[in-house]
Design a protein around this motif. Structure first.
Motif, PDB file in Angstrom:
ATOM      1  N   GLY A 155       0.792  -1.216   0.000  1.00  0.00           N
ATOM      2  CA  GLY A 155       0.000   0.000   0.000  1.00  0.00           C
ATOM      3  C   GLY A 155       0.826   1.268   0.000  1.00  0.00           C
ATOM      4  N   SER A 156       2.092   1.170   0.414  1.00  0.00           N
ATOM      5  CA  SER A 156       2.974   2.343   0.430  1.00  0.00           C
ATOM      6  C   SER A 156       3.761   2.490  -0.863  1.00  0.00           C
ATOM      7  N   GLY A 157       3.594   1.538  -1.793  1.00  0.00           N
ATOM      8  CA  GLY A 157       4.308   1.602  -3.064  1.00  0.00           C
ATOM      9  C   GLY A 157       5.546   0.732  -3.131  1.00  0.00           C
ATOM     10  N   GLY A 158       5.917   0.099  -2.033  1.00  0.00           N
ATOM     11  CA  GLY A 158       7.021  -0.854  -2.061  1.00  0.00           C
ATOM     12  C   GLY A 158       6.546  -2.151  -2.699  1.00  0.00           C
ATOM     13  N   CYS A 159       7.324  -3.211  -2.566  1.00  0.00           N
ATOM     14  CA  CYS A 159       6.863  -4.491  -3.111  1.00  0.00           C
ATOM     15  C   CYS A 159       7.351  -5.635  -2.231  1.00  0.00           C
ATOM     16  N   GLN A 160       6.693  -6.754  -2.377  1.00  0.00           N
ATOM     17  CA  GLN A 160       7.051  -7.967  -1.664  1.00  0.00           C
ATOM     18  C   GLN A 160       7.127  -9.113  -2.663  1.00  0.00           C
ATOM     19  N   LEU A 161       8.224  -9.832  -2.597  1.00  0.00           N
ATOM     20  CA  LEU A 161       8.461 -10.966  -3.485  1.00  0.00           C
ATOM     21  C   LEU A 161       8.310 -12.256  -2.685  1.00  0.00           C
ATOM     22  N   PHE A 162       7.476 -13.159  -3.181  1.00  0.00           N
ATOM     23  CA  PHE A 162       7.202 -14.425  -2.508  1.00  0.00           C
ATOM     24  C   PHE A 162       8.059 -15.525  -3.134  1.00  0.00           C
ATOM     25  N   PHE A 163       8.797 -16.254  -2.284  1.00  0.00           N
ATOM     26  CA  PHE A 163       9.650 -17.339  -2.746  1.00  0.00           C
ATOM     27  C   PHE A 163       9.278 -18.635  -2.051  1.00  0.00           C
ATOM     28  N   LYS A 164       9.428 -19.731  -2.778  1.00  0.00           N
ATOM     29  CA  LYS A 164       9.118 -21.061  -2.253  1.00  0.00           C
ATOM     30  C   LYS A 164      10.001 -21.361  -1.046  1.00  0.00           C
ATOM     31  N   TRP A 165       9.394 -21.937  -0.021  1.00  0.00           N
ATOM     32  CA  TRP A 165      10.110 -22.310   1.189  1.00  0.00           C
ATOM     33  C   TRP A 165      11.116 -23.405   0.873  1.00  0.00           C
ATOM     34  N   PRO A 166      12.374 -23.266   1.315  1.00  0.00           N
ATOM     35  CA  PRO A 166      13.378 -24.300   1.023  1.00  0.00           C
ATOM     36  C   PRO A 166      13.086 -25.598   1.765  1.00  0.00           C
ATOM     37  N   LYS A 167      13.205 -26.705   1.064  1.00  0.00           N
ATOM     38  CA  LYS A 167      12.945 -28.022   1.664  1.00  0.00           C
ATOM     39  C   LYS A 167      14.163 -28.540   2.415  1.00  0.00           C
ATOM     40  N   ALA A 168      15.329 -27.959   2.152  1.00  0.00           N
ATOM     41  CA  ALA A 168      16.562 -28.380   2.817  1.00  0.00           C
ATOM     42  C   ALA A 168      17.178 -27.167   3.515  1.00  0.00           C
ATOM     43  N   CYS A 172      19.560 -22.121  -6.287  1.00  0.00           N
ATOM     44  CA  CYS A 172      18.210 -21.896  -5.779  1.00  0.00           C
ATOM     45  C   CYS A 172      17.138 -22.379  -6.749  1.00  0.00           C
ATOM     46  N   ALA A 173      17.395 -22.295  -8.036  1.00  0.00           N
ATOM     47  CA  ALA A 173      16.383 -22.695  -9.012  1.00  0.00           C
ATOM     48  C   ALA A 173      15.990 -24.159  -8.809  1.00  0.00           C
ATOM     49  N   SER A 174      16.907 -24.976  -8.323  1.00  0.00           N
ATOM     50  CA  SER A 174      16.594 -26.388  -8.144  1.00  0.00           C
ATOM     51  C   SER A 174      15.566 -26.613  -7.034  1.00  0.00           C
ATOM     52  N   PHE A 175      15.333 -25.609  -6.205  1.00  0.00           N
ATOM     53  CA  PHE A 175      14.341 -25.739  -5.148  1.00  0.00           C
ATOM     54  C   PHE A 175      12.965 -25.294  -5.595  1.00  0.00           C
ATOM     55  N   GLY A 176      12.806 -24.843  -6.833  1.00  0.00           N
ATOM     56  CA  GLY A 176      11.506 -24.412  -7.312  1.00  0.00           C
ATOM     57  C   GLY A 176      11.022 -23.177  -6.571  1.00  0.00           C
ATOM     58  N   TRP A 177      11.758 -22.072  -6.710  1.00  0.00           N
ATOM     59  CA  TRP A 177      11.487 -20.893  -5.898  1.00  0.00           C
ATOM     60  C   TRP A 177      10.164 -20.211  -6.205  1.00  0.00           C
ATOM     61  N   VAL A 178       9.559 -20.455  -7.333  1.00  0.00           N
ATOM     62  CA  VAL A 178       8.303 -19.777  -7.630  1.00  0.00           C
ATOM     63  C   VAL A 178       7.205 -20.344  -6.748  1.00  0.00           C
ATOM     64  N   LEU A 179       6.457 -19.466  -6.116  1.00  0.00           N
ATOM     65  CA  LEU A 179       5.406 -19.869  -5.197  1.00  0.00           C
ATOM     66  C   LEU A 179       4.346 -20.668  -5.934  1.00  0.00           C
ATOM     67  N   SER A 180       3.639 -21.469  -5.186  1.00  0.00           N
ATOM     68  CA  SER A 180       2.621 -22.364  -5.760  1.00  0.00           C
ATOM     69  C   SER A 180       1.609 -21.610  -6.597  1.00  0.00           C
ATOM     70  N   SER A 181       1.078 -22.272  -7.609  1.00  0.00           N
ATOM     71  CA  SER A 181       0.067 -21.654  -8.466  1.00  0.00           C
ATOM     72  C   SER A 181      -1.187 -21.343  -7.677  1.00  0.00           C
ATOM     73  N   ALA A 182      -1.406 -22.042  -6.574  1.00  0.00           N
ATOM     74  CA  ALA A 182      -2.580 -21.755  -5.748  1.00  0.00           C
ATOM     75  C   ALA A 182      -2.519 -20.337  -5.206  1.00  0.00           C
ATOM     76  N   MET A 183      -1.357 -19.917  -4.711  1.00  0.00           N
ATOM     77  CA  MET A 183      -1.219 -18.551  -4.210  1.00  0.00           C
ATOM     78  C   MET A 183      -1.299 -17.573  -5.375  1.00  0.00           C
ATOM     79  N   ALA A 184      -0.687 -17.929  -6.489  1.00  0.00           N
ATOM     80  CA  ALA A 184      -0.663 -17.016  -7.635  1.00  0.00           C
ATOM     81  C   ALA A 184      -2.054 -16.780  -8.213  1.00  0.00           C
ATOM     82  N   SER A 185      -2.985 -17.708  -7.998  1.00  0.00           N
ATOM     83  CA  SER A 185      -4.321 -17.540  -8.557  1.00  0.00           C
ATOM     84  C   SER A 185      -5.324 -16.990  -7.537  1.00  0.00           C
ATOM     85  N   THR A 186      -4.820 -16.583  -6.384  1.00  0.00           N
ATOM     86  CA  THR A 186      -5.698 -16.122  -5.314  1.00  0.00           C
ATOM     87  C   THR A 186      -6.064 -14.656  -5.482  1.00  0.00           C
ATOM     88  N   CYS A 187      -7.338 -14.358  -5.358  1.00  0.00           N
ATOM     89  CA  CYS A 187      -7.850 -12.983  -5.264  1.00  0.00           C
ATOM     90  C   CYS A 187      -7.308 -12.052  -6.321  1.00  0.00           C
TER      91      CYS A 187
END
Length: 194
Positions: free
Chosen positions: A95-108, A178-193
């Motif tokens: 809301g202040s004009g900044g941004c937040q980047l969502f990354f997949k939680w590391p499994k290891a 990091c790419a091997s951990f699938g850093w992009v958040l789940s499609s479920a979150m990406a399709s929300t609201c």
């Protein structure tokens, strides 16, 4: 706001109500987050304009890089110049004009903890034990949180900055690539609201 909170919950993302000041309105804060529709309806009937909080960490399978104005973008640019660009991922404008980047939680590895300014001025991490406010919630500035159009930053997939954020150098290469951990958040979150 109730329908938006329910939409997140139906996609498996626990929610809890927060005030416009981003502080939890319920006892136990983010620990009270739930996907239970009855509880969510009760909260938003009591506070119909409440912002939507979502805990970060293993519960939503994500951590968040918070890039605050005015200094965060320059700090991130400095890190990316040194370590390479961040991978593409889900992004919201605050809301202040900044941004937040969502990354997949590391499994290891040891996980990701909250930090304020450790990566650079205006750069915070929301990991285990943290939370973020999500769209279409309001902000104290009068603005609103929104998902970025397309919801994904079209950037390279170099892991250097994330290695710094996660302590890669100190861990001696435990999280190589990091790419091997699938850093992009789940499609479920990406399709929300949207």
């Amino acid at each position: 706001m109730l329908n938006d909170a329910l939409n997140y919950a139906r996609r498996g993302h626990p929610v809890f109500p927060c005030g416009i000041d981003k502080k939890p309105l319920v006892q136990n804060g983010f620990h009270a987050a739930t996907t239970d529709e009855e509880q969510i309806r009760s909260w938003w009937e009591k506070w119909p304009n409440a912002s939507i909080g979502i805990p970060t960490g293993p519960d939503i399978d994500a951590f968040v890089l918070d890039i605050d104005l005015p200094d965060g973008p320059n700090s991130l640019a400095t890190l990316e110049a040194k370590h390479g660009p961040l991978p593409s991922t889900l992004e919201q404008t605050t809301g202040s004009g900044g941004c937040q980047l969502f990354f997949k939680w590391p499994k290891a590895g040891p996980g990701v903890r909250n930090s304020v300014g450790k990566l650079g001025l205006g750069l915070d991490i929301r990991g285990a034990g943290g939370y973020v406010i999500v769209p279409p919630s309001g902000h104290p500035s009068g603005g609103h949180y929104t998902w970025k159009k397309g919801h994904v930053r079209q950037r390279g997939v170099n892991s250097g900055v994330l290695e710094v954020a996660l302590g890669q150098a100190a861990l001696g290469g435990i999280w190589a690539g990091c790419a091997s951990f699938g850093w992009v958040l789940s499609s479920a979150m990406a399709s929300t609201c949207m």
